[in-house]
Design an enzyme around this catalytic site. Structure first.
Site, mmCIF file in Angstrom:
data_model
loop_
_atom_site.group_PDB
_atom_site.id
_atom_site.type_symbol
_atom_site.label_atom_id
_atom_site.label_comp_id
_atom_site.label_asym_id
_atom_site.label_seq_id
_atom_site.Cartn_x
_atom_site.Cartn_y
_atom_site.Cartn_z
ATOM 1 N N LEU A 1 0.812 -1.226 0.000
ATOM 2 C CA LEU A 1 0.000 0.000 0.000
ATOM 3 C C LEU A 1 0.843 1.273 0.000
ATOM 4 O O LEU A 1 0.374 2.332 0.402
ATOM 5 C CB LEU A 1 -0.999 0.000 1.172
ATOM 6 C CG LEU A 1 -1.968 -1.196 1.196
ATOM 7 C CD1 LEU A 1 -2.924 -1.106 2.398
ATOM 8 C CD2 LEU A 1 -2.795 -1.265 -0.104
ATOM 9 N N ALA B 1 6.240 -2.163 -8.117
ATOM 10 C CA ALA B 1 7.430 -1.397 -8.501
ATOM 11 C C ALA B 1 7.234 0.051 -8.083
ATOM 12 O O ALA B 1 6.103 0.504 -7.884
ATOM 13 C CB ALA B 1 7.658 -1.451 -10.010
ATOM 14 N N SER C 1 8.236 -2.371 -19.250
ATOM 15 C CA SER C 1 7.887 -1.023 -19.692
ATOM 16 C C SER C 1 8.612 -0.664 -20.977
ATOM 17 O O SER C 1 9.724 -1.158 -21.237
ATOM 18 C CB SER C 1 8.298 -0.042 -18.587
ATOM 19 O OG SER C 1 8.296 1.262 -19.068
ATOM 20 N N TYR D 1 14.807 3.769 -13.555
ATOM 21 C CA TYR D 1 13.543 3.027 -13.594
ATOM 22 C C TYR D 1 13.564 2.016 -14.754
ATOM 23 O O TYR D 1 13.342 0.812 -14.562
ATOM 24 C CB TYR D 1 12.357 3.992 -13.730
ATOM 25 C CG TYR D 1 11.077 3.306 -14.133
ATOM 26 C CD1 TYR D 1 10.478 2.383 -13.284
ATOM 27 C CD2 TYR D 1 10.483 3.559 -15.374
ATOM 28 C CE1 TYR D 1 9.307 1.722 -13.666
ATOM 29 C CE2 TYR D 1 9.320 2.911 -15.755
ATOM 30 C CZ TYR D 1 8.738 1.992 -14.896
ATOM 31 O OH TYR D 1 7.595 1.343 -15.280
ATOM 32 N N LYS E 1 13.788 -2.247 -14.801
ATOM 33 C CA LYS E 1 12.870 -3.162 -15.496
ATOM 34 C C LYS E 1 13.660 -4.110 -16.405
ATOM 35 O O LYS E 1 13.339 -5.286 -16.523
ATOM 36 C CB LYS E 1 11.856 -2.367 -16.328
ATOM 37 C CG LYS E 1 10.854 -1.613 -15.478
ATOM 38 C CD LYS E 1 9.757 -2.535 -14.982
ATOM 39 C CE LYS E 1 8.924 -1.904 -13.907
ATOM 40 N NZ LYS E 1 7.835 -2.729 -13.429
HETATM 41 P P1 NAD Z 1 1.123 1.698 -8.925
HETATM 42 O O1 NAD Z 1 2.152 2.426 -8.148
HETATM 43 O O2 NAD Z 1 -0.271 2.230 -8.940
HETATM 44 O O3 NAD Z 1 1.083 0.152 -8.525
HETATM 45 C C1 NAD Z 1 2.156 -0.532 -7.940
HETATM 46 C C2 NAD Z 1 1.595 -1.304 -6.742
HETATM 47 O O4 NAD Z 1 2.630 -2.089 -6.145
HETATM 48 C C3 NAD Z 1 1.108 -0.353 -5.641
HETATM 49 O O5 NAD Z 1 -0.137 -0.799 -5.156
HETATM 50 C C4 NAD Z 1 2.194 -0.442 -4.552
HETATM 51 O O6 NAD Z 1 1.669 -0.185 -3.255
HETATM 52 C C5 NAD Z 1 2.677 -1.867 -4.747
HETATM 53 N N1 NAD Z 1 4.077 -2.105 -4.339
HETATM 54 C C6 NAD Z 1 5.185 -1.439 -4.766
HETATM 55 N N2 NAD Z 1 6.296 -1.991 -4.220
HETATM 56 C C7 NAD Z 1 5.873 -3.026 -3.439
HETATM 57 C C8 NAD Z 1 6.536 -3.982 -2.637
HETATM 58 N N3 NAD Z 1 7.864 -3.991 -2.501
HETATM 59 N N4 NAD Z 1 5.785 -4.911 -1.981
HETATM 60 C C9 NAD Z 1 4.430 -4.923 -2.094
HETATM 61 N N5 NAD Z 1 3.748 -4.037 -2.839
HETATM 62 C C10 NAD Z 1 4.469 -3.100 -3.525
HETATM 63 O O7 NAD Z 1 1.701 1.651 -10.437
HETATM 64 P P2 NAD Z 1 0.957 1.238 -11.773
HETATM 65 O O8 NAD Z 1 0.867 2.448 -12.636
HETATM 66 O O9 NAD Z 1 -0.257 0.470 -11.466
HETATM 67 O O10 NAD Z 1 2.045 0.296 -12.419
HETATM 68 C C11 NAD Z 1 2.047 -1.095 -12.184
HETATM 69 C C12 NAD Z 1 3.262 -1.708 -12.862
HETATM 70 O O11 NAD Z 1 3.230 -1.414 -14.253
HETATM 71 C C13 NAD Z 1 4.583 -1.158 -12.338
HETATM 72 O O12 NAD Z 1 5.501 -2.241 -12.275
HETATM 73 C C14 NAD Z 1 5.004 -0.171 -13.414
HETATM 74 O O13 NAD Z 1 6.409 -0.062 -13.475
HETATM 75 C C15 NAD Z 1 4.458 -0.827 -14.669
HETATM 76 N N6 NAD Z 1 4.182 0.095 -15.772
HETATM 77 C C16 NAD Z 1 3.217 1.059 -15.647
HETATM 78 C C17 NAD Z 1 2.952 1.901 -16.739
HETATM 79 C C18 NAD Z 1 1.859 2.955 -16.678
HETATM 80 O O14 NAD Z 1 1.583 3.617 -17.704
HETATM 81 N N7 NAD Z 1 1.192 3.157 -15.539
HETATM 82 C C19 NAD Z 1 3.691 1.779 -17.936
HETATM 83 C C20 NAD Z 1 4.672 0.791 -18.003
HETATM 84 C C21 NAD Z 1 4.901 -0.060 -16.940
#
Ligand code: NAD
Ligand code: UDP
Length: 329
Positions: free
Chosen positions: A33, A75, A117, A141, A145
């Protein structure tokens, strides 16, 4: 058997939880969270609040439940912050992956679908970008990845674990009924920032540069609708269930939209004028990032359904209008 969704309370994770439940999967979530929201999860989902770098809690989850596969979203993902605090990113992203794979190995879990990503490519040499194109990340970042993908590769060669790495381009929109959506305390993404203007939370949107070598001078990105993206995870899991070998797939619509085109689509979707100003370029922004996703279309049979920007932004607008403070009351 169940699917463990790591980071399932985040933006992309919570939409996957919905998609997996709707598909009849049994879902378990772990999330610390830090950027996620417990309220984004249905009450019925078994939830563990914890950090995936803690092998003990992972072992507990794998022991208490019959888990077949892991979908890994955890992440930190802010590019600028990763430049300022690289160790924070390598610790959480790479450290989290190592801890997760170790526990999967200890507990005999053999399948993982991973959020990679477009940031792994850095400045692309050609558009559209293919999975086989060079990966030269331009920030910690993206580097984290790429390292996570390489770790999965080497582990899969030695141990009987298979992975699918999904390289997302720009993810946008919200669940179609507006009940869950993007809610980051520190928002950097274009669509929610644009919509903060009609929400009355900011006066105007700053366009980061209009002197790029693109038709209107603003950066071009490939936006994928969040529900289409979630569907790709279901297909990736099905692919692994059917014995598919480890693979990397780009996930993008294949169409590029400029920042100006996005603002115009948001004007139509929201019915508001949306003021803008032209600002300086943001460091490290490539002019164009557009995916060639034919591999995902051919092998996973993935087909994005919602490709109109106005429609994608309308879903985000529905969410933000009904939840102007995100998940906070
Ligand atoms: P987000 O921050 O909303 O979701 C990440 C979730 O992981 C969060 O709920 C956070 O609390 C949890 N978290 C992080 N580290 C943790 C840990 N060590 N232990 C337990 N929980 C942990 O981000 P998002 O936008 O939903 O992205 C999700 C994934 O997709 C990420 O890996 C991000 O790098 C990748 N990504 C996102 C996008 C985008 O456009 N949003 C694009 C490319 C890649
Ligand atoms: N952008 C912008 N103003 C903002 C936020 C983003 O002009 O307030 C631009 C940014 O330069 C990029 C595009 O919008 O060209 C998408 O940015 P975002 O941060 O959403 O995703 P990224 O492409 O960096 O992953």
């Amino acid at each position: 058997m169940s699917v463990l969704i790591c980071g399932g309370a985040g933006y992309i994770g919570s939409h996957n939880v919905r998609a997996f439940l709707n598909h009849g999967e049994d879902v378990i979530v772990i999330d610390n969270l830090v950027t996620g929201h417990k309220q984004s999860l249905p009450e019925s989902v078994k939830f563990y609040e914890g950090d995936i770098r803690d092998g003990k809690i992972l072992d507990e989850i794998f022991t208490q439940n019959n888990i077949e596969a892991v979908i890994h979203f955890c992440a930190f993902s802010l590019v600028g912050e990763s430049v300022e605090q690289p160790l924070k990113y390598f610790d959480n992203n790479v450290g989290g992956m190592i801890s997760l794979l170790e526990s999967m190995q200890r507990n005999n879990v053999k399948k993982i679908v991973f959020s990679s990503s477009a940031a792994v490519y850095g400045e692309p040499e050609r558009i559209p970008i293919l999975e086989t194109d060079p990966t030269n990340p331009t920030n910690p970042y993206g580097e984290s990845k790429r390292i996570m993908e390489k770790i999965m590769h080497w582990v899969s060669l030695q141990h009987d674990i298979r992975y699918v790495s999904l390289r997302y381009f720009n993810v946008a929109g919200a669940w179609h009924d507006g009940t869950i959506g993007e809610a980051h305390n520190h928002e950097t993404h274009l669509v929610p920032i644009i919509l903060q203007v009609p929400l009355g939370k900011r006066e105007k949107v700053t366009v980061y540069g209009d002197d790029y070598n693109t038709p209107d001078g603003t950066c071009i990105r490939d936006y994928v609708y969040i529900e289409d993206l979630a569907h790709a995870h279901l297909l990736a899991l099905e692919y692994l269930r059917n014995g598919g070998e480890s693979q990397i797939f780009n996930l993008g619509s294949g169409d590029g939209y400029s920042v100006m085109e996005m603002i115009n689509a948001a004007r139509k979707a929201s019915g508001h004028e949306i003021k803008l100003e032209i600002g300086k370029r943001r460091a490290g922004d490539p002019a164009r990032l557009v995916a060639d996703s034919s591999k995902a279309r051919e092998i996973l049979k993935w087909q994005p359904k919602v490709t109109s920007m106005e429609e994608i932004i309308s879903t985000a607008w529905r969410w933000h209008k009904s939840h102007p403070n995100g998940y906070d009351a």
